[in-house]
Design a protein around this motif. Sequence first.
Motif, PDB file in Angstrom:
ATOM      1  N   ARG A 213       0.764  -1.262   0.012  1.00  0.00           N
ATOM      2  CA  ARG A 213      -0.049  -0.109  -0.086  1.00  0.00           C
ATOM      3  C   ARG A 213       0.904   1.186  -0.062  1.00  0.00           C
ATOM      4  O   ARG A 213       1.993   1.317   0.612  1.00  0.00           O
ATOM      5  CB  ARG A 213      -0.835  -0.091   1.156  1.00  0.00           C
ATOM      6  N   GLY A 214       0.434   2.404  -0.740  1.00  0.00           N
ATOM      7  CA  GLY A 214       1.219   3.541  -0.924  1.00  0.00           C
ATOM      8  C   GLY A 214       2.310   3.389  -2.000  1.00  0.00           C
ATOM      9  O   GLY A 214       2.736   4.410  -2.274  1.00  0.00           O
ATOM     10  N   GLU A 215       2.643   2.148  -2.470  1.00  0.00           N
ATOM     11  CA  GLU A 215       3.242   2.239  -3.473  1.00  0.00           C
ATOM     12  C   GLU A 215       2.781   2.988  -5.028  1.00  0.00           C
ATOM     13  O   GLU A 215       1.479   2.873  -5.029  1.00  0.00           O
ATOM     14  CB  GLU A 215       3.904   0.778  -4.004  1.00  0.00           C
ATOM     15  N   PRO A 216       3.412   3.987  -5.570  1.00  0.00           N
ATOM     16  CA  PRO A 216       2.602   4.804  -6.665  1.00  0.00           C
ATOM     17  C   PRO A 216       2.053   3.829  -7.922  1.00  0.00           C
ATOM     18  O   PRO A 216       1.218   4.165  -8.727  1.00  0.00           O
ATOM     19  CB  PRO A 216       3.688   5.735  -7.111  1.00  0.00           C
ATOM     20  N   ARG A 217       2.930   2.818  -8.230  1.00  0.00           N
ATOM     21  CA  ARG A 217       2.532   1.949  -9.300  1.00  0.00           C
ATOM     22  C   ARG A 217       2.211   0.525  -8.777  1.00  0.00           C
ATOM     23  O   ARG A 217       1.342  -0.066  -9.436  1.00  0.00           O
ATOM     24  CB  ARG A 217       3.725   2.109 -10.566  1.00  0.00           C
ATOM     25  N   ALA A 218       3.323  -0.217  -8.397  1.00  0.00           N
ATOM     26  CA  ALA A 218       2.957  -1.488  -7.947  1.00  0.00           C
ATOM     27  C   ALA A 218       2.669  -1.754  -6.570  1.00  0.00           C
ATOM     28  O   ALA A 218       3.259  -2.138  -5.585  1.00  0.00           O
ATOM     29  CB  ALA A 218       4.711  -2.277  -8.233  1.00  0.00           C
ATOM     30  N   ASN A 219       0.998  -1.575  -6.458  1.00  0.00           N
ATOM     31  CA  ASN A 219       0.454  -1.553  -5.191  1.00  0.00           C
ATOM     32  C   ASN A 219      -0.222  -3.106  -5.034  1.00  0.00           C
ATOM     33  O   ASN A 219      -1.252  -2.931  -4.148  1.00  0.00           O
ATOM     34  CB  ASN A 219      -0.205  -0.386  -4.710  1.00  0.00           C
ATOM     35  N   GLY A 220      -0.128  -3.942  -6.022  1.00  0.00           N
ATOM     36  CA  GLY A 220      -0.906  -5.149  -6.027  1.00  0.00           C
ATOM     37  C   GLY A 220      -0.509  -6.272  -6.868  1.00  0.00           C
ATOM     38  O   GLY A 220       0.752  -5.984  -7.340  1.00  0.00           O
ATOM     39  N   LEU A 221      -0.786  -7.326  -6.584  1.00  0.00           N
ATOM     40  CA  LEU A 221      -0.400  -8.739  -7.360  1.00  0.00           C
ATOM     41  C   LEU A 221      -1.582  -9.180  -8.161  1.00  0.00           C
ATOM     42  O   LEU A 221      -2.600  -9.373  -7.558  1.00  0.00           O
ATOM     43  CB  LEU A 221       0.045  -9.703  -6.290  1.00  0.00           C
ATOM     44  N   LEU A 222      -1.190  -9.822  -9.354  1.00  0.00           N
ATOM     45  CA  LEU A 222      -1.958 -10.683  -9.921  1.00  0.00           C
ATOM     46  C   LEU A 222      -1.289 -12.045 -10.331  1.00  0.00           C
ATOM     47  O   LEU A 222      -0.146 -11.922 -10.871  1.00  0.00           O
ATOM     48  CB  LEU A 222      -2.352 -10.100 -11.309  1.00  0.00           C
ATOM     49  N   LEU A 223      -1.757 -13.170 -10.016  1.00  0.00           N
ATOM     50  CA  LEU A 223      -1.174 -14.578 -10.186  1.00  0.00           C
ATOM     51  C   LEU A 223      -1.899 -15.448 -11.102  1.00  0.00           C
ATOM     52  O   LEU A 223      -3.145 -15.363 -11.196  1.00  0.00           O
ATOM     53  CB  LEU A 223      -1.219 -15.125  -8.687  1.00  0.00           C
ATOM     54  N   ARG A 224      -1.090 -16.005 -11.671  1.00  0.00           N
ATOM     55  CA  ARG A 224      -1.685 -17.189 -12.781  1.00  0.00           C
ATOM     56  C   ARG A 224      -0.801 -18.205 -13.076  1.00  0.00           C
ATOM     57  O   ARG A 224       0.610 -17.973 -12.712  1.00  0.00           O
ATOM     58  CB  ARG A 224      -1.919 -16.310 -14.014  1.00  0.00           C
ATOM     59  N   GLY A 225      -1.412 -19.302 -13.548  1.00  0.00           N
ATOM     60  CA  GLY A 225      -0.301 -20.477 -14.042  1.00  0.00           C
ATOM     61  C   GLY A 225       0.244 -21.337 -12.976  1.00  0.00           C
ATOM     62  O   GLY A 225       1.381 -21.639 -12.899  1.00  0.00           O
ATOM     63  N   PHE A 226      -0.589 -21.560 -12.022  1.00  0.00           N
ATOM     64  CA  PHE A 226      -0.430 -22.462 -10.918  1.00  0.00           C
ATOM     65  C   PHE A 226      -0.066 -23.795 -11.442  1.00  0.00           C
ATOM     66  O   PHE A 226      -0.905 -24.306 -12.210  1.00  0.00           O
ATOM     67  CB  PHE A 226      -1.449 -22.520  -9.872  1.00  0.00           C
ATOM     68  N   ASP A 227       1.057 -24.355 -11.019  1.00  0.00           N
ATOM     69  CA  ASP A 227       1.391 -25.690 -11.288  1.00  0.00           C
ATOM     70  C   ASP A 227       2.535 -26.493 -10.711  1.00  0.00           C
ATOM     71  O   ASP A 227       3.192 -25.538  -9.946  1.00  0.00           O
ATOM     72  CB  ASP A 227       1.968 -26.000 -12.874  1.00  0.00           C
ATOM     73  N   SER A 228       2.732 -27.712 -10.909  1.00  0.00           N
ATOM     74  CA  SER A 228       3.836 -28.453 -10.224  1.00  0.00           C
ATOM     75  C   SER A 228       4.551 -28.859 -11.519  1.00  0.00           C
ATOM     76  O   SER A 228       4.293 -28.911 -12.487  1.00  0.00           O
ATOM     77  CB  SER A 228       3.513 -29.527  -9.208  1.00  0.00           C
ATOM     78  N   LEU A 229       5.853 -29.476 -10.860  1.00  0.00           N
ATOM     79  CA  LEU A 229       6.749 -29.919 -12.234  1.00  0.00           C
ATOM     80  C   LEU A 229       6.253 -30.915 -12.855  1.00  0.00           C
ATOM     81  O   LEU A 229       5.756 -31.838 -12.122  1.00  0.00           O
ATOM     82  CB  LEU A 229       8.206 -30.491 -11.290  1.00  0.00           C
ATOM     83  N   PRO A 230       6.232 -31.006 -14.281  1.00  0.00           N
ATOM     84  CA  PRO A 230       5.586 -32.143 -15.003  1.00  0.00           C
ATOM     85  C   PRO A 230       6.736 -32.811 -15.312  1.00  0.00           C
ATOM     86  O   PRO A 230       7.735 -32.842 -15.482  1.00  0.00           O
ATOM     87  CB  PRO A 230       5.211 -31.310 -16.267  1.00  0.00           C
ATOM     88  N   GLN A 231       6.085 -34.234 -16.023  1.00  0.00           N
ATOM     89  CA  GLN A 231       7.072 -35.115 -16.424  1.00  0.00           C
ATOM     90  C   GLN A 231       6.888 -35.082 -18.069  1.00  0.00           C
ATOM     91  O   GLN A 231       5.867 -35.083 -18.755  1.00  0.00           O
ATOM     92  CB  GLN A 231       6.678 -36.593 -16.094  1.00  0.00           C
ATOM     93  N   ILE A 232       8.087 -34.573 -18.551  1.00  0.00           N
ATOM     94  CA  ILE A 232       8.080 -34.481 -20.082  1.00  0.00           C
ATOM     95  C   ILE A 232       9.255 -34.901 -20.908  1.00  0.00           C
ATOM     96  O   ILE A 232      10.243 -34.525 -20.367  1.00  0.00           O
ATOM     97  CB  ILE A 232       7.933 -32.965 -20.540  1.00  0.00           C
ATOM     98  N   PRO A 233       9.604 -35.629 -21.753  1.00  0.00           N
ATOM     99  CA  PRO A 233      10.558 -36.321 -22.420  1.00  0.00           C
ATOM    100  C   PRO A 233      11.350 -35.073 -23.051  1.00  0.00           C
ATOM    101  O   PRO A 233      10.663 -34.097 -23.633  1.00  0.00           O
ATOM    102  CB  PRO A 233      10.055 -37.055 -23.748  1.00  0.00           C
ATOM    103  N   SER A 234      12.660 -35.470 -23.167  1.00  0.00           N
ATOM    104  CA  SER A 234      13.299 -34.110 -23.574  1.00  0.00           C
ATOM    105  C   SER A 234      13.668 -34.380 -25.147  1.00  0.00           C
ATOM    106  O   SER A 234      13.105 -35.292 -25.786  1.00  0.00           O
ATOM    107  CB  SER A 234      14.828 -34.301 -23.083  1.00  0.00           C
ATOM    108  N   LEU A 235      13.974 -33.046 -25.692  1.00  0.00           N
ATOM    109  CA  LEU A 235      14.564 -33.321 -27.183  1.00  0.00           C
ATOM    110  C   LEU A 235      15.206 -34.219 -27.502  1.00  0.00           C
ATOM    111  O   LEU A 235      15.355 -34.913 -28.642  1.00  0.00           O
ATOM    112  CB  LEU A 235      14.685 -31.974 -27.756  1.00  0.00           C
ATOM    113  N   ALA A 236      16.297 -34.543 -26.700  1.00  0.00           N
ATOM    114  CA  ALA A 236      17.204 -35.632 -26.848  1.00  0.00           C
ATOM    115  C   ALA A 236      16.652 -36.961 -27.053  1.00  0.00           C
ATOM    116  O   ALA A 236      16.928 -37.789 -27.743  1.00  0.00           O
ATOM    117  CB  ALA A 236      18.397 -35.764 -25.791  1.00  0.00           C
TER     118      ALA A 236
END
Length: 400
Positions: A213-236
Amino acid sequence: MRIVERQAERTDSRILLLVLDGLGDLPREGDGLTPLAAARKPHLDRLAAEGCCGRFDPVGPGITPGSGPGHLGVFGYDPTEYEIGRGVLSAVGIDFPLQPGDVAARFNFCTLDAAGNITDRRAGRISTEENRRLVARLREIRPPAGAQLFVETEAEHRGALIVRGAGLGHRLGDTDPQHTGVPPLEVTALDAAAQPTAAAVRAFVAAAHHALRGEPRANGLLLRGFDSLPQIPSLAERFRLRPVCIATYPMYRGLARLVGMEMPPAPARLADFPAAIAAHRDGRDLFFVHVKYTDKAGEDGDFERKRAVVEEVDGLLPALLDGGFDTVVVTADHSTPVGHKAHSWHPVPALLWAPGRAFRDGVTSFSESACVGGALGRLPLRFLIAEALAAAGKLAKFGA
């Protein structure tokens, strides 16, 4: 793509995969040009004239992709099969030691008015230095019992929140409504397993808004993309490639790391990209080179700046190609039309250059409209890497 994986073989040929983030656009009123079409780009036009072009759907026709799904398509993965939350990409991209079971979210600092409504979803694109100052303040927030909270700077207005503890679910809804003039959404659990995570995040967000509070520009947060580590095969594993990532922005480095790319230090400027390629060319055969600035200009609705970025990249192409590439692909992860100031569902332009191996289709310049008549046609973006592998001589014959 299973047959492509079975036929993939290792060779010494090199592929340059140049991705101009958000490159695709729509013709503007008046002259009917896009930033790509309006740009003076003799080197990109030459590659298009000597190769073949087409249009590709990052996920599918009519689907507006995020950057994560778009890049998965660029790398040859089906984005509907491998879903990776933005939070994981942000955390891995800044080299945070994410552990199995951690829940990560990407956050934006934002600007809220006196009524609590969002007036700027990016807090005026504050500097990374200002971000670090604010993150230091947020790190003073005490986590709830049984949980650990990590607050990390990503770049500019972006950051990552990681929640660590036993029995945490990752299925939480975004708090970013993607619009201004409305308040942030409530932190909500999308299933029972995520209730403890939601409670911890809800308490953190309330404390963060109090701390800011009181910050002139960055006075809030927006969150998105909640996730945990996935299992994904590599390009190799999938294509027997030895890939390296030349990118600046953490999220794209994070995705590249998840698919097994080597990760040298990020170049400071576009002008440093050719030297970064030259320094890491030995023993690698796929060079993923990512340019973010086309997307930023599109999100800001700045036609001329987007055009200028295309021209800057074109000017660097001779130096980039000094890396000795047999095959060059230039494309995007999604479209960001300047009139939309956001990602859109429109297919992305693409060119494939491989002298003696790529079909020359008669297209003489690189633009969205020119690519409509290209020999590559219109396909899902995940098939573009198969065309590149074949042109580079990295796919064996199928059958007798």
